[in-house]
Enzyme design. Structure first.
Site, PDB file in Angstrom:
ATOM      1  CB  SER A 190      -0.920  -0.109   1.175  1.00  0.00           C
ATOM      2  OG  SER A 190      -0.142   0.347   2.251  1.00  0.00           O
ATOM      3  CG  ASN A 191       3.917   2.750   2.898  1.00  0.00           C
ATOM      4  OD1 ASN A 191       3.302   4.030   2.952  1.00  0.00           O
ATOM      5  ND2 ASN A 191       3.425   1.699   3.845  1.00  0.00           N
ATOM      6  NE  ARG A 218      22.270 -10.422   6.043  1.00  0.00           N
ATOM      7  CZ  ARG A 218      22.063  -9.717   7.478  1.00  0.00           C
ATOM      8  NH1 ARG A 218      21.283 -10.471   8.529  1.00  0.00           N
ATOM      9  NH2 ARG A 218      22.273  -8.652   7.433  1.00  0.00           N
ATOM     10  NE  ARG A 263      16.211 -11.322   3.537  1.00  0.00           N
ATOM     11  CZ  ARG A 263      16.646 -12.399   3.947  1.00  0.00           C
ATOM     12  NH1 ARG A 263      15.712 -13.355   4.329  1.00  0.00           N
ATOM     13  NH2 ARG A 263      17.915 -12.661   4.219  1.00  0.00           N
ATOM     14  CG  LEU A 279      18.165  -3.845   3.920  1.00  0.00           C
ATOM     15  CD1 LEU A 279      17.932  -2.795   3.552  1.00  0.00           C
ATOM     16  CD2 LEU A 279      17.974  -4.965   2.848  1.00  0.00           C
ATOM     17  CG  ASN A 320      12.588   1.028   6.874  1.00  0.00           C
ATOM     18  OD1 ASN A 320      11.868   0.557   6.179  1.00  0.00           O
ATOM     19  ND2 ASN A 320      12.438   0.901   8.261  1.00  0.00           N
ATOM     20  CG  HIS A 333       9.432   1.482  11.958  1.00  0.00           C
ATOM     21  ND1 HIS A 333       9.568  -0.055  11.768  1.00  0.00           N
ATOM     22  CD2 HIS A 333       9.375   1.614  13.434  1.00  0.00           C
ATOM     23  CE1 HIS A 333       9.499  -0.577  12.943  1.00  0.00           C
ATOM     24  NE2 HIS A 333       9.203   0.248  13.986  1.00  0.00           N
ATOM     25  CB  SER A 389       9.749   7.319  11.823  1.00  0.00           C
ATOM     26  OG  SER A 389       9.259   7.490  13.308  1.00  0.00           O
ATOM     27  CD  GLU A 442      21.312  -0.270  16.007  1.00  0.00           C
ATOM     28  OE1 GLU A 442      20.658  -0.134  16.961  1.00  0.00           O
ATOM     29  OE2 GLU A 442      22.184   0.536  16.041  1.00  0.00           O
ATOM     30  CG  LEU A 443      15.119  -3.843  13.066  1.00  0.00           C
ATOM     31  CD1 LEU A 443      14.667  -4.377  11.583  1.00  0.00           C
ATOM     32  CD2 LEU A 443      14.353  -5.022  13.979  1.00  0.00           C
ATOM     33  CG  ASP A 444      12.834  -1.170  12.312  1.00  0.00           C
ATOM     34  OD1 ASP A 444      12.714  -0.897  11.017  1.00  0.00           O
ATOM     35  OD2 ASP A 444      12.087  -1.931  12.998  1.00  0.00           O
ATOM     36  CD  GLU A 479       3.239   2.886   7.655  1.00  0.00           C
ATOM     37  OE1 GLU A 479       3.765   2.450   6.555  1.00  0.00           O
ATOM     38  OE2 GLU A 479       2.731   2.186   8.488  1.00  0.00           O
TER      39      GLU A 479
HETATM   40  C1  GAR Z   1       3.972  -0.708   6.693  1.00  0.00           C
HETATM   41  O1  GAR Z   1       3.200  -0.511   7.856  1.00  0.00           O
HETATM   42  C2  GAR Z   1       5.439  -0.623   6.947  1.00  0.00           C
HETATM   43  O2  GAR Z   1       5.563   0.689   7.880  1.00  0.00           O
HETATM   44  C3  GAR Z   1       5.710  -1.577   7.557  1.00  0.00           C
HETATM   45  O3  GAR Z   1       5.254  -2.698   7.069  1.00  0.00           O
HETATM   46  C4  GAR Z   1       4.038  -2.118   6.417  1.00  0.00           C
HETATM   47  C5  GAR Z   1       3.739  -2.432   4.921  1.00  0.00           C
HETATM   48  O4  GAR Z   1       2.614  -2.121   4.272  1.00  0.00           O
HETATM   49  N1  GAR Z   1       7.150  -1.615   7.586  1.00  0.00           N
HETATM   50  C6  GAR Z   1       7.749  -2.132   8.923  1.00  0.00           C
HETATM   51  O5  GAR Z   1       7.432  -2.666   9.709  1.00  0.00           O
HETATM   52  C7  GAR Z   1       9.421  -1.999   8.638  1.00  0.00           C
HETATM   53  N2  GAR Z   1       9.929  -2.259   9.834  1.00  0.00           N
HETATM   54  P1  GAR Z   1       2.408  -2.296   2.812  1.00  0.00           P
HETATM   55  O6  GAR Z   1       3.046  -3.269   2.175  1.00  0.00           O
HETATM   56  O7  GAR Z   1       0.889  -1.977   2.543  1.00  0.00           O
HETATM   57  O8  GAR Z   1       3.147  -0.868   2.372  1.00  0.00           O
END
Ligand code: GAR
Length: 218
Positions: A15-16, A65, A91, A93, A107, A109, A136, A143-145, A174
């Protein structure tokens, strides 16, 4: 303004990505999506772009990986993107891939980082009794997020909110925040220097926030 080239990494429904394509089609984002890259060959997100723009591979089909990320990085590079956006890429990175695209990988989040990294952020915000929650956009580091936060959108948590109701409201934010940050990025005004986000060459010490007109404000 010339058309900036955007690559999108995603694992899920997309959706993003849809929001970015919508902003491009509406003339609000002078850019083109030059590739969508997924670790899940059957992810719905891939269906949003023509087959020529899709790349996917299962990490389990690679020896390591590192080998997977080398192939992913080569595919991204072949698309010659100006910016690489992780939009639901689920995943972590590795170092080599992040270094390869350092300073131009973003990214989104679903939390007000540094609060609630990782998964199930909406339940975590409720469990913590947070009065505010949101999303955000940050530069990616290994490092993750983590990584310097560029912009956030906030909402007030209501007494009757559930993880699902929060998720829906944050997702709608978002879809406004990500195109707004990309607009800043493709205009050439956003950069990362020494781990700090800079706008127009000036370091930002607090993230930008999204106003009700979808403008990013200091
Ligand atoms: C979104 O909410 C995004 O912020 C989250 O995954 C979803 C993807 O939705 N990302 C994370 O959690 C990354 N740590 P989408 O596929 O509908 O865009």
């Amino acid at each position: 303004m010339s058309q900036a080239r955007i690559a999108v990494l995603a694992s899920g429904r997309g959706s993003n990505l849809r929001a970015l394509i919508g902003a491009i089609e509406a003339g609000r984002l002078p850019a083109q999506v030059v590739g969508v890259f997924s670790d899940k060959p059957d992810a719905a997100v891939l269906q949003q772009v023509p087959p020529a723009l899709r790349w996917s591979a299962k990490p389990a089909n690679f020896d390591s990986r590192e080998a997977y990320e080398q192939a992913l990085g080569d595919a991204i590079e072949a698309a010659r993107p100006d910016w690489i956006v992780c939009a639901g890429y689920m995943r972590i990175l590795g170092d080599a891939l992040v270094q390869r695209f350092a300073g131009r990988m973003l990214n989104i989040h679903p939390s007000l980082l540094p609060r609630h990294r990782g998964l199930r952020t909406h339940a975590a915000a409720l469990a913590a009794g947070d009065a505010e929650h949101g999303c955000s956009v940050h530069f990616v580091i290994p490092e993750l997020d983590a990584g310097t936060v560029i912009a956030q959108a906030r909402l007030a948590v209501a007494p009757d909110d559930t993880p699902e109701s929060l998720a829906a409201r944050v997702l709608a934010m978002e879809h406004r925040l990500l195109p707004a940050v990309l607009q800043l990025a493709v205009s050439g005004r956003l950069a990362e220097r020494d781990g700090t986000a800079c706008v127009d060459g000036q370091p930002m010490f607090t993230p930008l926030t999204l106003d009700s007109h979808d403008r990013l404000m200091p």
